[in-house]
Write a protein that holds these residues in place. Structure first.
Motif, PDB file in Angstrom:
ATOM      1  N   ASP A 125      -7.054   2.422   5.950  1.00 26.40           N
ATOM      2  CA  ASP A 125      -6.152   2.383   4.855  1.00 26.40           C
ATOM      3  C   ASP A 125      -7.638   1.653   3.829  1.00 26.40           C
ATOM      4  O   ASP A 125      -7.133   0.368   4.462  1.00 26.40           O
ATOM      5  N   ARG A 126      -7.993   2.320   2.818  1.00 27.67           N
ATOM      6  CA  ARG A 126      -8.926   1.584   2.072  1.00 27.67           C
ATOM      7  C   ARG A 126      -8.038   0.748   1.111  1.00 27.67           C
ATOM      8  O   ARG A 126      -8.858  -0.366   0.683  1.00 27.67           O
ATOM      9  N   GLN A 127      -7.291   0.985   0.733  1.00 24.46           N
ATOM     10  CA  GLN A 127      -6.432   0.303  -0.026  1.00 24.46           C
ATOM     11  C   GLN A 127      -5.768  -1.489   0.415  1.00 24.46           C
ATOM     12  O   GLN A 127      -6.357  -2.226  -0.099  1.00 24.46           O
ATOM     13  N   THR A 152       1.394  -1.184  -0.099  1.00 23.23           N
ATOM     14  CA  THR A 152      -0.212   0.073  -0.265  1.00 23.23           C
ATOM     15  C   THR A 152       1.279   1.277   0.102  1.00 23.23           C
ATOM     16  O   THR A 152       2.492   1.895   0.627  1.00 23.23           O
ATOM     17  N   ILE A 174     -16.257  -0.618  10.063  1.00 22.55           N
ATOM     18  CA  ILE A 174     -16.737  -0.569   9.050  1.00 22.55           C
ATOM     19  C   ILE A 174     -17.314  -1.557   7.996  1.00 22.55           C
ATOM     20  O   ILE A 174     -16.420  -2.673   8.164  1.00 22.55           O
ATOM     21  N   SER A 179     -12.150   2.971  17.336  1.00 17.55           N
ATOM     22  CA  SER A 179     -12.119   3.380  15.743  1.00 17.55           C
ATOM     23  C   SER A 179     -13.882   3.008  15.490  1.00 17.55           C
ATOM     24  O   SER A 179     -14.728   1.990  16.166  1.00 17.55           O
ATOM     25  N   LYS A 222      -8.707   7.032   9.182  1.00 16.75           N
ATOM     26  CA  LYS A 222      -9.375   6.158   9.571  1.00 16.75           C
ATOM     27  C   LYS A 222      -8.462   5.002   8.458  1.00 16.75           C
ATOM     28  O   LYS A 222      -7.612   5.309   8.057  1.00 16.75           O
ATOM     29  N   LEU A 241     -18.780  -4.705  -2.889  1.00 15.18           N
ATOM     30  CA  LEU A 241     -17.290  -4.934  -2.959  1.00 15.18           C
ATOM     31  C   LEU A 241     -16.804  -6.291  -3.352  1.00 15.18           C
ATOM     32  O   LEU A 241     -15.958  -6.561  -3.644  1.00 15.18           O
ATOM     33  N   ILE A 249     -18.699  -4.218   5.392  1.00 15.06           N
ATOM     34  CA  ILE A 249     -17.874  -4.441   3.831  1.00 15.06           C
ATOM     35  C   ILE A 249     -19.274  -5.265   3.116  1.00 15.06           C
ATOM     36  O   ILE A 249     -20.334  -6.300   3.560  1.00 15.06           O
ATOM     37  N   LEU A 288      -7.575  -2.647   3.316  1.00 13.84           N
ATOM     38  CA  LEU A 288      -9.002  -3.546   3.308  1.00 13.84           C
ATOM     39  C   LEU A 288      -8.725  -3.947   2.311  1.00 13.84           C
ATOM     40  O   LEU A 288      -9.308  -5.236   2.035  1.00 13.84           O
ATOM     41  N   GLU A 289      -8.929  -4.008   0.888  1.00 13.68           N
ATOM     42  CA  GLU A 289      -9.461  -4.195  -0.005  1.00 13.68           C
ATOM     43  C   GLU A 289      -8.413  -5.403  -0.933  1.00 13.68           C
ATOM     44  O   GLU A 289      -8.868  -6.296  -1.234  1.00 13.68           O
TER      45      GLU A 289
END
Lengths: 330, 695, 128
Positions: B157-159, B83, B504, B501, B155, B510, B506, B161-162
Motif C-alpha cells: 500500500d503506497r499510502q 490508511t 521496492i 514480493s 503490491k 519521494l 525508494i 509506505l509514504e
C-alpha cells in the motif's frame, strides 16, 4: 517429519528437480518405468512429490501408462513451501503416505487438502482431477464425479465403492509411450483456421480442442478441421465447461464438426484427453486403433454416468451444502 | 473440530471443579494474595527472600539503585498507520468486528521449519510441542484469501509506505535505497502464514530526551497480527480483522537507564508519530514491547504493553525479578551440581491424597495426577520473584503455555500463596511416596495423560534453567505491574526474505517531497508549550493528540492566547471526554468555529467553557442557540457593576468570615452568570476589589 | 570471476567492482542517506541493476541505491554454506513399505535463505 516414520518405512529417490511446468513426456515415461520396477519389487505403495500446476497432467499420464496397478500410487504436492510454518506440505505428505501405505484403493490418485483448513485431505482419481485455484490450499477438485475418499491422519473414509482394490499380486502393465506432436487448442470466438493449419503444417499428429458448451467451434474453422483430418491428424473434442459430456448431436454445429472428422471425447477433461491422445498415438499410427483406445475407458477418464450431486458436494468440506439444498428445494 | 471442542469443554470443566475445590478448601477470602496475611508476614520465606533480593517499591528506588543493578531498557513501539487499506491486500483497514461476529472459521497448525543451519529454533520446537490447534475467525468484510494465506501478497500500500517514510525522516534515520520485504517467523499462530511480512524503512536515528539522546536502531513497516479471542487447553482462537493492517515498529537501543526514562522515550516516540497526523489512535492502535536487562541477567522482552504509563512499574519489577533469579541460581549452585541433578516423578495412586481426592472424586479417567520431587529445592519454590509472585509461578506459567495445563495447575510443598499450597496430610503422603529428603521440594500437577510428559519435561527444563539464572523468554505485562511467561525468546534465525514480493525502490524525489513537509520536532513542541506558558499537566494530552497545530490555528485566528486555548483543550475538553466519548459530528473544527463565533461577537472568551459542553453533546447545534441554552443575555459592563454596591451591602449584613477575600468571592459568585461573556471575570474582580462600584 | 558478484549487473556491478567489494563480504557502505553496515548478498538476476542488497546485523535485508553511494569498504567475508542434514529413516518390519519419488515442485522446494530465491532442490533425506 518424524510422523512419517509412524506410518510406514519410507524409501526416497529423487528422480528430477523441476517445477511442474517442466514436467513432460520424458518424465512421465521415466516415472512410469520406475514405478513399474518398484511394484515388481514388492512395494506396498507409491508416493510422488510433484509440483501442483501440472500434477493433473502427470496423474492422467501415469493412469494410462500404469494399468491395473496392485497398490496405491499417490501424487502429492503443496501450495506453500515447507519453509513456511503454516505450509500444507507436511500434512499433505502425511496424508499421502498414509494413503499409499494403508488405503485399499489401488489407483493413480492425487492427494491434497479438502478444505483450506488443516482438517482433512481428499483422494482424487488421477484422471478426474484438476487444479482449480492459483493459490488456495484446497485447489484440487474432482470434476465430473465425487472424490474417492476423505483422508485424515488416522483414518481413510471412502466416499464411493467404485474403485480398484489393493491386490497382493505384482501384475501390472506398463505402457511407457508418448507421441510428443500432440497439441491442445483452447477455442475462443473468432478463432481463425490458421491456428489449426499451422499445427498440421508443423507435423502435429493429434489435436485436442477444448470447445464451447457441448463441444463447438465456429464455422470459419471447419475447412481447417476437414483438411487436418484428411491429412490423418486425430482431432478430439472436449468441453471448456469441464463439467459435463461432449454432446455433438444436439446442435447442427456438432453434427457438422463430426462430419468433418472430429471425435467427441465423452466427458474426458481436456488435459486428460491431451495426455491420452499422446499416449495412444505413441502406441500406434492406426487412427482406428487410436479411436478405439481413446473411447475405451481405462481409468475412469470416461465415466458412464455422472452422479447428480457430484457438481455440488464433496468439493472442499461443505457437505452442508447438500443438506442446505435439501431444505430449500425438496 | 468437533472432537477438539468436546475435549476442551471437558478440560475446562475439570479445571473449574479444581478451582471450586480450592475455593471450598480455603474459603473465598483466603484464596487471595498472601501479602496481607499478617500471621506469616515477616517470617515467611517470601519475605526473607524479598529482602535478600533487595526489592524496594518503585517510589523508594533511586536512579543510583538502578545503575547498581545495571538496569538497561530498550523499546519497540508499534503504531498503526491511518490508511484506507491493509498493507498487502485490498481489504479495508481500521474496521473491527465483534469477536463473536464472523462468517467462517479456518483451522491451522504451525510447524517449525528448519533454520539456515538445518536446526530447529528453540521457540519453534516448544510451540510445536504444545500441539496447538489454531482457529481463525473470518468476516468477509474485513478479510480475504490473503489473510488466511491462500493468496500471495499484492503490491504494498503506497499510502502506508509514504507515511512510514515520513515518520522515518522525522526520526532522522538513514532511509534505505530499496525496501525488501522480510518474513519474520511467529509460531504462536497470531499470523496465519506463520510469519509477519516486514521491511526496514530506515536505520540509525535518534530522539532527544530531557537528559540524553536515545538512539534508534531501525524503523520498519509491517503488517499487524490477529487479535486473540481465547486460548484454552490446546485450542487458540484468533479473529482476523486487525490482521494485515499497516503499522510501523520503531526500535531503540537499550539506552534508557531508569524506568522513568523508558516511559519518557515511549511518550516521545508516541508524540512524534502522532504529530504526523497520519497514524491511528484509540485502543490497540499503539502498543509497546519493552526489553529489560540487568547485569548478569538476560534481555527479557515484555510484549504488548498497552499503556506507556505501565512501563515504569513493569520494568522496575522485571529488573528485580532478574535479580531474584540470579540469587536463586547462586543459592542452588552453592549446594547442588546441575549435571547430577535429577527430578523424580511418580503417578499418584488413587486415594493416596485424601485432601485432593475427597474434593475431586470426578477426575476423568484420562487425567493423571503426578507428584514431582525437586532435590535440594527447599525454599526455592517460595522464593520471591515479583510482588505477590514466587518461583513456583515460573513453573505454573510455563505449564499453562507449554503443556497446555489450564491454571490452577500446580500445588507445591512450600508456603506461598494459599491457592498454591498442598495440605499438610497430602504433603506427608507425597513425601513418603517420593522418598523425599528434608532439603527437597515437591510439586503436584495434574492434567490429561497426553500432556503429562511435556509437563514433566517443562518442570525439569525450568528447574535446570534456574541454575543458570534468567532464561531467555518473552513475557506478558499485567496491569498490576507484574509479568507472566509468554514464550521462549525467538532465536536470531527467524528472518527470511519474502520470495513473494519484489524489492521496492525508494527514490530521492519521494524523500525530498516528504522532507519538505515535516512537522516540527517534539522537543520543539515542548519548548513551544513552555514558551506559551501552557500548564505542564496538559502536555501529555495535547501532544498525544497532536493538538499544537490546533492551538496555533485557534489562537492565531480567534484572538485568544495560546495558553488559554491550551487549557481549553487540555482541561475543559479533556474533562468532557473523560465523562463521555465524542458525539459523532463533533470535531476540532467545531471548536475552531465556536471560538470564531465568540470572537466575532466580541464576547469574553470565558464563555467558551460554558458553551463547549453543549456543542460537545450536540455538534450540529447553531451557536446562537448555545447562548440561549446556557442563559446568556447581553448586559453592559456598567449594568453589571451597578449591582456591586447592593451586593456588598447584603454581604456585610450577613458575613462573619475573617477571610479578606470573602466579600469579593461572594459578589463574584452572584455576578458570575451575568458577567460571563460580557466582561472578563478577572477584570470584574479587580473592579470589585478596587471598590469601583459603577455609578 | 563473475561469481564474486553473483547476480549483479550494470551500474551495481560496476560499483561493487570499483570499490573492490565482493558478495558475502561484510561491508560498510557510506551513502548520501547515511551509513549502512552489513553483509553484501547476491542479487536476484531479474531485479534492477541500480541497487546492492545488504543483510543488516538485525537480520533484515535492505537495498542500497548505487547512485547514493559515496564509499564502500570491505572488512570481513563470510560465505554461507547451507546444508540440511540428511538423517536415516527408521524402519520396522511390521510397517508397510512405501517409495517416495521426488520430481520437484513447491513441496520439494525451499528457500535459499541467504538469497531469498526458491530453489527446487529436493533431498528426500530431509524428510525425516
Amino acid at each position: 517429519m518424524p510422523e512419517l516414520a509412524d506410518v510406514c518405512n519410507l524409501a526416497t529417490e529423487k528422480l528430477f528437480a523441476v517445477f511442474s511446468e517442466n514436467m513432460g513426456p520424458r518424465q512421465y515415461i521415466e516415472l512410469a518405468k520406475a514405478i513399474g520396477k518398484e511394484i515388481k519389487n514388492g512395494i506396498d505403495g507409491i508416493v510422488i512429490g510433484h509440483g501442483t500446476d501440472t500434477m493433473h497432467h502427470t496423474a492422467g499420464a501415469l493412469a494410462f501408462m500404469i494399468q491395473n496397478p496392485p497398490v496405491p500410487i499417490v501424487l502429492v504436492g503443496s501450495q506453500r513451501s515447507s519453509d513456511r510454518p503454516s505450509s500444507d506440505a507436511a500434512l499433505n505428505l502425511i496424508h499421502a503416505t498414509t494413503a499409499a501405505a494403508t488405503s485399499d484403493i489401488a489407483e493413480v490418485m492425487v492427494c491434497m487438502f479438502g478444505p483450506t483448513s488443516d482438517e482433512y485431505g481428499l483422494l482424487h482419481r488421477g484422471t478426474r482431477v484438476r487444479k482449480m485455484h492459483s493459490s488456495y490450499r484446497s485447489t484440487f477438485r474432482t470434476i465430473g464425479d465425487i472424490p474417492l475418499a476423505m483422508i485424515e491422519r488416522d483414518r481413510i473414509t471412502p466416499l464411493t465403492d467404485a474403485y480398484n482394490r489393493r491386490r497382493t499380486d505384482r501384475e501390472v502393465k506398463i505402457t511407457p509411450f508418448f507421441e510428443e506432436r500432440v497439441a491442445m487448442v483452447y477455442y475462443y470466438p473468432n478463432m481463425q483456421p490458421d491456428i489449426i493449419d499451422s499445427l498440421v503444417d508443423n507435423g502435429y499428429r493429434g489435436i485436442v480442442i477444448a470447445g464451447t458448451g457441448l463441444g463447438h467451434v465456429n464455422k470459419p474453422v471447419y475447412p481447417a478441421i476437414e483438411r487436418a483430418t484428411k491429412k490423418g491428424v486425430a482431432i478430439y473434442m472436449t468441453v471448456q465447461t469441464l463439467w459435463g459430456y461432449v454432446h455433438m448431436f444436439v446442435y447442427d454445429t456438432g453434427r457438422d464438426l463430426m462430419a468433418r472428422g472430429i471425435v467427441p471425447a465423452e466427458n474426458m477433461l481436456p488435459e486428460v484427453a491431451y495426455v491420452k491422445l499422446g499416449w495412444a498415438l505413441g502406441q500406434t499410427d492406426d487412427l482406428d486403433e487410436v479411436r478405439r483406445i481413446m473411447l475405451t475407458p481405462i481409468a475412469s477418464e470416461i465415466t458412464e454416468r455422472e452422479p447428480y450431486n457430484g457438481y455440488l458436494i464433496y468439493q472442499g468440506g461443505v457437505p452442508e451444502v447438500e443438506a442446505f439444498l435439501k431444505k430449500v428445494h425438496k | 473440530m468437533v472432537t477438539i471442542r468436546v475435549k476442551v469443554l471437558q478440560d475446562s470443566l475439570v479445571q473449574s471443579s479444581i478451582l471450586s475445590y480450592l475455593l471450598r478448601r480455603f474459603g473465598y477470602e483466603r484464596c487471595k494474595l498472601f501479602e496481607g496475611d499478617r500471621k506469616h508476614s515477616l517470617e515467611t520465606n517470601y519475605e526473607i527472600s524479598k529482602q535478600r533480593v533487595g526489592y524496594k517499591p518503585r517510589r523508594d528506588t533511586l536512579p543510583s539503585d538502578y545503575s547498581a543493578l545495571g538496569f538497561k531498557c530498550g523499546l519497540e513501539i508499534h503504531q498503526q498507520l491511518m490508511t484506507e487499506r491493509k498493507l498487502f491486500c485490498r481489504c479495508p483497514a481500521g474496521l473491527y468486528n465483534d469477536k463473536t461476529d464472523y462468517d467462517a472459521e479456518v483451522v491451522r497448525h504451525m510447524r517449525p521449519t528448519l533454520s539456515e543451519l538445518g536446526e530447529y529454533d528453540g521457540t519453534a520446537l516448544m510451540e510445536f510441542r504444545t500441539r496447538k490447534t489454531i482457529v481463525y475467525r473470518l468476516k468477509n468484510r474485513t478479510a480475504c484469501t490473503y489473510e488466511v494465506d491462500d493468496t500471495p501478497p499484492f503490491k504494498i500500500d503506497r499510502q502506508a509506505l509514504e507515511i512510514a517514510l515520513r515518520i522515518a525522516l522525522m526520526l532522522k534515520t538513514n532511509i534505505v535505497g530499496e525496501l525488501h520485504i522480510t518474513r519474520k517467523q511467529y509460531l504462536d499462530g497470531s499470523i496465519p502464514t506463520g510469519f509477519q511480512r516486514t521491511g526496514i524503512i530506515g536505520i540509525e536515528g535518534e530522539i532527544p530526551l530531557s537528559n540524553r539522546k536515545v538512539r534508534i536502531i531501525q524503523i520498519s513497516l509491517e503488517e499487524d497480527s490477529c487479535r486473540e479471542v481465547s486460548d484454552i487447553g490446546h485450542m487458540r482462537t484468533y479473529i482476523t480483522d486487525r490482521l494485515g493492517m499497516p503499522l510501523i515498529e520503531t526500535v531503540t537501543y537499550p539506552d534508557m537507564t531508569t524506568p522513568d526514562e523508558a516511559a519518557e522515550a515511549g511518550y516521545y516516540l508516541r508524540y512524534l508519530a502522532r504529530s504526523s497526523g497520519q497514524v491511528r489512535s484509540g485502543i490497540g492502535a499503539a502498543r509497546q514491547d519493552v526489553n529489560v536487562s540487568i547485569t548478569g541477567g538476560t534481555r527479557i522482552e515484555i510484549k504488548g504493553v498497552a499503556h506507556i504509563a505501565w512501563i515504569p512499574e513493569l520494568t522496575h519489577n522485571e529488573a528485580f525479578r532478574q535479580k531474584a533469579l540470579l540469587e536463586i541460581a547462586e543459592q542452588l549452585n552453592l549446594n547442588l551440581d546441575v549435571a547430577r541433578w535429577k527430578l523424580i516423578h511418580k503417578n499418584v495412586p488413587p486415594r493416596l491424597l485424601s485432601g485432593f481426592y475427597s474434593m475431586m472424586p470426578d477426575l476423568p479417567a484420562s487425567h493423571r495426577l503426578i507428584a514431582v520431587n525437586l532435590p535440594g529445592f527447599k525454599n526455592i519454590l517460595s522464593f520471591f520473584t515479583q510482588p505477590r509472585r514466587v518461583f513456583a509461578d515460573e513453573l505454573s506459567d510455563r505449564l499453562k503455555v507449554i503443556a497446555c495445563l489450564e491454571k490452577p495447575n500446580i500445588l507445591v510443598s512450600e508456603h506461598c500463596r494459599d491457592e498454591l499450597v498442598l495440605s499438610e496430610t497430602d504433603l506427608d503422603s507425597l513425601r513418603e511416596l517420593l522418598k523425599s529428603r528434608d532439603n527437597d521440594a515437591q510439586v503436584l500437577i495434574w492434567g490429561h495423560e497426553d500432556d503429562i510428559p511435556t509437563a514433566i519435561e517443562t518442570i525439569d527444563e525450568r528447574c535446570r534453567m534456574a541454575f543458570e539464572g534468567v532464561p531467555n523468554e518473552t513475557r506478558k505485562g499485567l496491569p498490576d505491574g507484574t509479568t507472566i511467561f509468554e514464550r521462549v525468546l525467538p532465536g536470531a534465525d527467524r528472518m527470511y526474505p519474502d520470495t513473494d514480493s519484489a524489492p521496492i525502490p525508494i527514490e530521492d524525489d519521494l524523500i525530498e517531497k516528504l522532507q519538505q513537509d515535516l512537522p516540527p520536532e517534539i522537543c520543539d513542541r515542548f519548548e513551544q508549550l513552555r514558551e506559551w506558558d501552557v500548564p505542564e499537566d496538559t502536555y501529555e494530552y495535547l501532544l498525544s493528540k497532536n493538538l499544537v497545530p490546533v492551538i496555533e490555528r485557534i489562537s492565531g485566528e480567534c484572538g485568544l492566547t495560546p495558553r488559554f486555548v491550551g487549557c481549553f483543550l487540555g482541561h475543559t475538553l479533556k474533562r468532557l471526554e473523560g465523562c463521555k466519548p465524542w458525539t459523532p459530528g463533533f470535531s476540532y473544527s467545531k471548536i475552531y468555529g465556536l471560538a470564531r463565533f465568540v470572537a466575532d461577537l466580541g464576547l469574553d472568551n470565558a464563555i467558551l467553557k460554558e458553551m463547549l459542553p453543549v456543542v460537545y453533546e450536540h455538534p450540529n447545534i447553531v451557536f446562537d442557540s448555545v447562548l440561549t441554552t446556557i442563559g446568556y443575555s447581553k448586559i453592559s459592563r456598567e449594568q453589571i457593576l451597578s449591582h456591586v454596591p447592593i451586593l456588598r451591602q447584603k454581604f456585610n449584613d450577613v458575613c462573619t468570615s475573617k477571610n479578606p477575600n470573602a466579600c469579593t468571592d461572594w459578589i463574584m459568585g452572584n455576578l458570575r452568570k451575568m458577567a460571563l461573556g460580557n466582561i472578563c471575570l478577572a477584570e470584574l474582580r479587580a473592579a470589585i476589589d478596587k471598590g469601583v462600584d459603577g455609578d | 570471476m563473475t561469481d564474486l558478484f553473483k547476480g549483479y549487473k550494470g551500474a551495481a556491478l560496476s560499483s561493487l567492482k570499483s570499490y573492490n567489494v565482493r558478495v558475502w563480504s561484510e561491508a560498510l557502505i557510506k551513502t548520501t542517506r547515511g551509513d549502512f553496515n552489513g553483509i553484501i548478498l547476491p542479487r536476484s538476476e531479474n531485479d534492477d541493476d541500480r541497487h546492492i542488497v545488504l543483510k543488516l546485523p538485525t537480520g533484515y535485508n535492505v537495498g542500497i541505491d548505487v547512485d547514493t553511494i559515496t564509499d564502500m569498504t570491505e572488512h570481513g567475508y563470510k560465505e554461507a554454506h547451507y546444508k540440511i542434514p540428511e538423517k536415516e529413516f527408521p524402519t520396522s518390519p511390521d510397517k508397510p513399505n512405501v517409495k517416495l519419488f521426488g520430481t520437484g515442485g513447491t513441496i520439494a522446494s525451499r528457500l535459499d535463505y541467504r538469497t531469498g530465491a526458491v530453489i527446487p532442490a529436493f533431498s528426500p533425506g530431509e524428510l525425516y
